[in-house]
Design a protein around this motif. Structure first.
Motif, mmCIF file in Angstrom:
data_model
loop_
_atom_site.group_PDB
_atom_site.id
_atom_site.type_symbol
_atom_site.label_atom_id
_atom_site.label_comp_id
_atom_site.label_asym_id
_atom_site.label_seq_id
_atom_site.Cartn_x
_atom_site.Cartn_y
_atom_site.Cartn_z
ATOM 1 N N GLY A 155 0.807 -1.217 0.000
ATOM 2 C CA GLY A 155 0.000 0.000 0.000
ATOM 3 C C GLY A 155 0.840 1.266 0.000
ATOM 4 O O GLY A 155 2.065 1.229 0.165
ATOM 5 N N ASP A 156 0.161 2.385 -0.180
ATOM 6 C CA ASP A 156 0.822 3.696 -0.127
ATOM 7 C C ASP A 156 1.530 3.887 1.218
ATOM 8 O O ASP A 156 2.632 4.439 1.282
ATOM 9 N N GLY A 157 0.886 3.401 2.295
ATOM 10 C CA GLY A 157 1.479 3.555 3.627
ATOM 11 C C GLY A 157 2.834 2.877 3.724
ATOM 12 O O GLY A 157 3.745 3.380 4.391
ATOM 13 N N ALA A 158 2.986 1.754 3.041
ATOM 14 C CA ALA A 158 4.238 0.993 3.119
ATOM 15 C C ALA A 158 5.403 1.753 2.499
ATOM 16 O O ALA A 158 6.565 1.501 2.847
ATOM 17 N N ASN A 184 -1.958 2.246 -4.373
ATOM 18 C CA ASN A 184 -2.189 3.512 -3.668
ATOM 19 C C ASN A 184 -3.685 3.806 -3.550
ATOM 20 O O ASN A 184 -4.290 4.434 -4.422
ATOM 21 N N ASN A 185 -4.249 3.366 -2.419
ATOM 22 C CA ASN A 185 -5.690 3.604 -2.218
ATOM 23 C C ASN A 185 -5.932 4.929 -1.484
ATOM 24 O O ASN A 185 -6.993 5.152 -0.921
ATOM 25 N N GLN A 186 -4.935 5.792 -1.515
ATOM 26 C CA GLN A 186 -5.000 7.182 -1.025
ATOM 27 C C GLN A 186 -4.944 7.342 0.484
ATOM 28 O O GLN A 186 -4.752 8.456 0.983
ATOM 29 N N TRP A 187 -5.137 6.238 1.216
ATOM 30 C CA TRP A 187 -5.178 6.330 2.678
ATOM 31 C C TRP A 187 -4.397 5.186 3.314
ATOM 32 O O TRP A 187 -4.489 4.050 2.860
ATOM 33 N N ALA A 188 -3.674 5.498 4.377
ATOM 34 C CA ALA A 188 -3.074 4.488 5.227
ATOM 35 C C ALA A 188 -3.773 4.647 6.583
ATOM 36 O O ALA A 188 -3.461 5.565 7.337
ATOM 37 N N MET A 189 -4.755 3.821 6.823
ATOM 38 C CA MET A 189 -5.713 4.048 7.905
ATOM 39 C C MET A 189 -6.273 5.458 7.738
ATOM 40 O O MET A 189 -6.871 5.759 6.711
#
Ligand SMILES: Cc1ncc(C[n+]2csc(CCOP(=O)(O)OP(=O)(O)O)c2C)c(N)n1
Ligand SMILES: [Mg+2]
Length: 336
Positions: A155-158, A184-189
């Motif tokens: 994910g984007d957060g990673a 990239n789903n735009q949010w990390a939590m």
């Protein structure tokens, strides 16, 4: 930087490919809707369960471009990757329900799906934790002089994790056959992409590592597949890694317990219009696929899911006595 297009790219693709991709998108969507129902009925072995509803084109487009001998690694949000890679529906459902018929005989649950028989080297609950595993697999296959490619979803957060930078840098220097898939789903939590990085373009980030990079509409399964084929081709030809940036959106909360109260409803609505299943459906309609065809696909998938759940329910629960089997090549004294 990537901005979503109003319509799906008009790519020259045969209808057989299009219908296969649509079927797979819908198969993942319906499977995860089924999983959420099982969760509500308290039939899953763990309540830790992250669905990828809205993100299906990432898994489907990338996995469709891989060869059977290739490898993937996956994330805590990995049901779609598992199915798109060729995982059996019953192996997924039984795993989530903690049954022997599961991919990991019911001991892994939602966030630890592994199936070596389909080249799935594992999903991982540690954000970014599987990126070095994928990089190691790419090194292994390169050292053996094979032509296998590894696709690592994260994910984007990673991308804010140190292990991401170390892995991409190492793979870049060694020119390893790996595709780093930034889902990239735009949010990390509750952390938005814009607040987690000062450089939102994956293409520009890739330049810094000296490798290929591209920003792609991750809702358009054809665009994802085309970009993945390019990246996989480069890797297989020995031209090194690619950072594949796929912009997508999780339609639901981070997990079942998250109402996404930190998100703007207008943003959610905007992305809902770019539902990957709907976009593929519309494209098939434009190719004269009729309602009857769509209904049949729906029925086939419903039957596959019902049969998978039945197999899972008829399978014995994972046994506590087996908890350490398949963990150590040589079992440690006292741990058996
Ligand atoms: C190393 C580590 N840090 C924090 C967490 C807690 N955590 C689980 S999922 C998540 C968000 C990850 O965001 P992203 O990588 O964008 O994936 P997404 O959930 O959006 O699919 C976090 C912080 C974790 N599991 N591992
Ligand atoms: Mg994310």
């Amino acid at each position: 930087m990537f901005a979503p297009n109003p319509t799906m790219a008009a790519t020259e693709t045969d209808t057989e490919t299009l219908s296969r991709l649509y079927r797979e998108l819908l198969r993942i969507r319906r499977a995860e809707e089924g999983i959420l129902e099982l969760l509500l009925k308290n039939k899953l072995s763990s309540t830790m369960c992250h669905v990828s509803i809205g993100q299906e084109a990432v898994a489907v487009g990338v996995c469709d471009a891989l060869e059977p001998d290739d490898y993937i690694t996956s994330t805590h949000r990995g049901h779609g990757h598992f199915l798109a890679r060729g995982g059996a529906m019953s192996a997924l459902m039984a795993e989530l329900m903690g049954r022997e018929a599961g991919a990991c005989r019911g001991r892994g649950s939602s966030m630890h799906l592994v199936d070596a028989s389909i080249g799935h080297l594992g999903s991982n609950a540690i954000v970014g934790g599987h990126i070095p595993i994928a990089t190691g697999a790419a090194l292994w296959t390169a050292l053996r002089g094979e032509h296998r490619v590894v696709a690592s979803f994260f994910g984007d957060g990673a991308t804010s994790e140190g292990i991401f930078h170390e892995s991409v840098n190492f793979a870049a220097v060694q020119r390893l056959p790996i595709v780093f898939v930034v889902e990239n789903n735009q949010w990390a939590m509750s952390l938005p992409w814009a607040k987690s990085t000062a450089q939102q373009s994956i293409e520009v980030k890739a330049e810094g590592y000296g490798i290929a990079g591209v920003d792609v509409d991750g809702q358009d399964v054809l665009a994802v597949r085309t970009a993945a084929r390019d990246a996989i081709g480069r890797a297989r030809r020995g031209e090194g890694p690619t950072l594949l940036g796929l912009s997508t959106y999780r339609f639901l909360g981070h997990s079942r317990a998250d109402p996404s109260s930190y998100r703007d409803k207008a943003e959610e609505e905007k992305w809902r219009l770019r539902d990957p299943v709907l976009l593929a459906h519309n494209l098939l309609m434009a190719h004269d696929f009729d309602e009857e065809w769509f209904e049949q696909v729906d029925r086939d998938i419903a039957a596959e899911i019902a049969a998978a759940i039945e197999i899972a329910e008829n399978s014995p629960p994972a046994s506590i006595g087996e908890v350490f089997s398949d963990i150590y090549a040589t079992p440690l004294e006292g741990i058996r």
